[in-house]
Design a protein around this motif. Structure first.
Motif, short mmCIF file in Angstrom:
data_model
loop_
_atom_site.label_atom_id
_atom_site.label_comp_id
_atom_site.label_asym_id
_atom_site.label_seq_id
_atom_site.Cartn_x
_atom_site.Cartn_y
_atom_site.Cartn_z
N PRO A 138 0.84 -1.21 0.00
CA PRO A 138 0.00 0.00 0.00
C PRO A 138 0.87 1.26 0.00
N GLN A 139 0.32 2.35 -0.50
CA GLN A 139 1.07 3.60 -0.60
C GLN A 139 1.66 4.01 0.74
N ALA A 183 6.53 4.67 4.12
CA ALA A 183 7.23 4.39 5.38
C ALA A 183 8.52 3.60 5.17
N GLU A 184 8.47 2.60 4.28
CA GLU A 184 9.62 1.70 4.09
C GLU A 184 10.58 2.18 3.01
N GLY A 185 10.06 2.86 2.04
CA GLY A 185 10.88 3.31 0.92
C GLY A 185 10.36 2.78 -0.40
N ILE A 198 1.37 -1.26 -7.93
CA ILE A 198 -0.02 -1.64 -8.15
C ILE A 198 -0.51 -2.28 -6.85
N GLU A 199 -1.36 -1.60 -6.15
CA GLU A 199 -1.78 -2.12 -4.85
C GLU A 199 -2.56 -3.42 -5.00
N ARG A 200 -2.46 -4.23 -3.97
CA ARG A 200 -3.00 -5.59 -3.98
C ARG A 200 -4.48 -5.63 -4.36
N ASN A 201 -5.26 -4.67 -3.91
CA ASN A 201 -6.71 -4.74 -4.14
C ASN A 201 -7.13 -4.60 -5.60
N ILE A 237 6.92 -10.38 -11.35
CA ILE A 237 7.52 -10.69 -10.05
C ILE A 237 6.83 -9.80 -9.03
N VAL A 238 5.98 -10.39 -8.21
CA VAL A 238 5.19 -9.65 -7.24
C VAL A 238 6.00 -9.50 -5.94
N VAL A 239 6.05 -8.27 -5.45
CA VAL A 239 6.82 -7.96 -4.25
C VAL A 239 5.92 -7.26 -3.22
N CYS A 240 5.96 -7.77 -2.00
CA CYS A 240 5.33 -7.08 -0.87
C CYS A 240 6.45 -6.77 0.12
N SER A 241 6.13 -6.49 1.34
CA SER A 241 7.17 -6.12 2.31
C SER A 241 8.08 -7.28 2.67
N GLU A 242 7.48 -8.44 3.00
CA GLU A 242 8.29 -9.57 3.48
C GLU A 242 8.06 -10.89 2.74
#
Length: 140
Positions: A37-38, A43-45, A53-56, A81-86
């Motif tokens: 999410p934005q 917050a993380e960079g 492209i947000e998950r929803n 290649i889908v990337v989230c935080s962890e």
């Protein structure tokens, strides 16, 4: 079914990617998609070169049969290649893309945090779409 079981089932449906494989994948045309999410990206960079492209809305944007698809969602052979935080939410997202027939969709083990730890946050800036956009911006 628990969320851990759901995650395990999702991950069995495709081959996940590791950070040391991303540069080669991008060089062959893979597209990195940051689904955080934005607020989390702020917050993380940022993840330079990745499509945010947000998950929803992910399935609508990447399905080539969707009227809401992005231009890069040309066909079912695009390597995403889908990337989230962890690397948890991205696993469920990649499995959903696989169900849509996007057979080259995967996610990144460890997500954004793994890229940051490996010093590879700029790896997606070599992507063709990013290089093309950067050149267009520089020309103006």
């Amino acid at each position: 079914m628990t969320i851990d079981e759901m995650l395990e089932k999702a991950r069995r449906s495709y081959r996940r990617m590791y950070v040391f494989e991303v540069a080669e994948a991008v060089a062959r045309g893979a597209i990195v998609v940051d689904i955080r999410p934005q607020a989390q990206r702020a917050a993380e960079g940022a993840l330079p070169g990745a499509l945010a492209i947000e998950r929803n809305v992910l399935e609508w944007r990447l399905d080539p049969a969707s009227s809401a698809r992005i231009a890069l969602a040309a066909d079912h052979d695009v390597e995403w290649i889908v990337v989230c935080s962890e690397g948890y939410t991205s696993s469920l997202a990649a499995a959903a893309l696989q169900e849509l027939g996007l057979h080259r969709a995967t996610d990144l083990v460890g997500g954004y945090q793994a890229l940051r730890s490996a010093g590879l946050l700029g790896v997606a800036t070599r992507a063709r779409h990013y290089v093309r956009e950067a050149a267009a911006v520089a020309a103006h």
